[in-house]
Design a protein around this motif. Structure first.
Motif, mmCIF file in Angstrom:
data_model
loop_
_atom_site.group_PDB
_atom_site.id
_atom_site.type_symbol
_atom_site.label_atom_id
_atom_site.label_comp_id
_atom_site.label_asym_id
_atom_site.label_seq_id
_atom_site.Cartn_x
_atom_site.Cartn_y
_atom_site.Cartn_z
ATOM 1 N N GLU A 121 0.702 -0.931 0.446
ATOM 2 C CA GLU A 121 -0.296 0.379 0.304
ATOM 3 C C GLU A 121 0.508 0.641 0.142
ATOM 4 O O GLU A 121 0.290 2.803 -1.014
ATOM 5 C CB GLU A 121 -1.352 0.295 0.795
ATOM 6 C CG GLU A 121 -1.917 -0.992 0.558
ATOM 7 C CD GLU A 121 -3.040 -1.469 2.384
ATOM 8 O OE1 GLU A 121 -2.741 -0.175 3.681
ATOM 9 O OE2 GLU A 121 -3.875 -2.334 2.203
ATOM 10 N N ARG B 63 0.775 4.127 -3.186
ATOM 11 C CA ARG B 63 0.629 5.684 -2.519
ATOM 12 C C ARG B 63 1.084 6.600 -3.532
ATOM 13 O O ARG B 63 1.661 7.144 -4.151
ATOM 14 C CB ARG B 63 0.633 5.660 -1.258
ATOM 15 C CG ARG B 63 -0.729 5.661 -0.627
ATOM 16 C CD ARG B 63 -0.889 5.972 0.585
ATOM 17 N NE ARG B 63 -0.480 5.727 1.965
ATOM 18 C CZ ARG B 63 -0.056 4.599 2.178
ATOM 19 N NH1 ARG B 63 -1.025 3.835 2.513
ATOM 20 N NH2 ARG B 63 1.487 4.161 3.674
ATOM 21 N N ARG C 101 1.108 6.845 -6.590
ATOM 22 C CA ARG C 101 -0.065 7.280 -7.056
ATOM 23 C C ARG C 101 0.633 9.119 -7.387
ATOM 24 O O ARG C 101 -0.167 10.385 -7.965
ATOM 25 C CB ARG C 101 -1.295 7.726 -6.336
ATOM 26 C CG ARG C 101 -1.913 6.287 -6.617
ATOM 27 C CD ARG C 101 -3.521 5.722 -5.727
ATOM 28 N NE ARG C 101 -3.171 5.989 -4.676
ATOM 29 C CZ ARG C 101 -2.872 4.817 -3.902
ATOM 30 N NH1 ARG C 101 -3.362 3.828 -4.317
ATOM 31 N NH2 ARG C 101 -3.112 5.178 -2.452
ATOM 32 N N ARG C 102 1.318 8.945 -5.913
ATOM 33 C CA ARG C 102 2.451 10.378 -6.075
ATOM 34 C C ARG C 102 3.543 10.377 -7.341
ATOM 35 O O ARG C 102 3.869 11.832 -7.053
ATOM 36 C CB ARG C 102 2.591 10.513 -4.662
ATOM 37 C CG ARG C 102 1.681 11.019 -4.094
ATOM 38 C CD ARG C 102 2.069 11.070 -2.369
ATOM 39 N NE ARG C 102 3.495 10.598 -1.911
ATOM 40 C CZ ARG C 102 3.269 9.460 -0.995
ATOM 41 N NH1 ARG C 102 2.198 9.288 -0.437
ATOM 42 N NH2 ARG C 102 4.204 8.403 -0.792
#
Length: 105
Positions: free
Chosen positions: A48, A52, A55-56
């Motif tokens: 996870e 993340r 996604r950034r």
């Protein structure tokens, strides 16, 4: 990574983890319990974190977060189980640095 290294190097838990991994090679019930209660939940959290970061835009979109976790944690487990080299902060820094240089967009 540093917290994980501290756990396996500086606490009794590291020796226990190594022993559990060793015993789980011949004890299917222990292997299942280890995965369910220890390794799978921690692996999910690590994946996870990597997702993340994707996604950034901190990791390339084509990188498989599960394999990335295996590369990072696997290197530490390797040194835990086959102690030819120590597990140090310098090792973790070098591991992450080497890996990240090849993963940045």
């Amino acid at each position: 990574m540093r917290a994980f290294v501290h756990l396996i190097v500086d606490s009794r838990a590291g020796r226990v983890i190594a022993e559990l991994i060793g015993q789980s090679q011949t004890d299917p019930d222990l292997a299942a319990a280890y995965r369910e209660h220890y390794s799978a939940p921690r692996r999910r959290l690590a994946v996870e974190v990597m997702q993340r970061a994707q996604r950034r835009g901190q990791l390339r979109a084509d990188v498989d977060p599960r394999i990335l976790v295996d590369q990072l944690w696997g290197a530490c487990y390797h040194r835990l189980l086959i102690p030819d080299e120590p597990i140090t902060d310098e090792f973790v820094t070098g591991l992450v640095t080497n890996l990240m240089r090849g993963l940045r967009p």
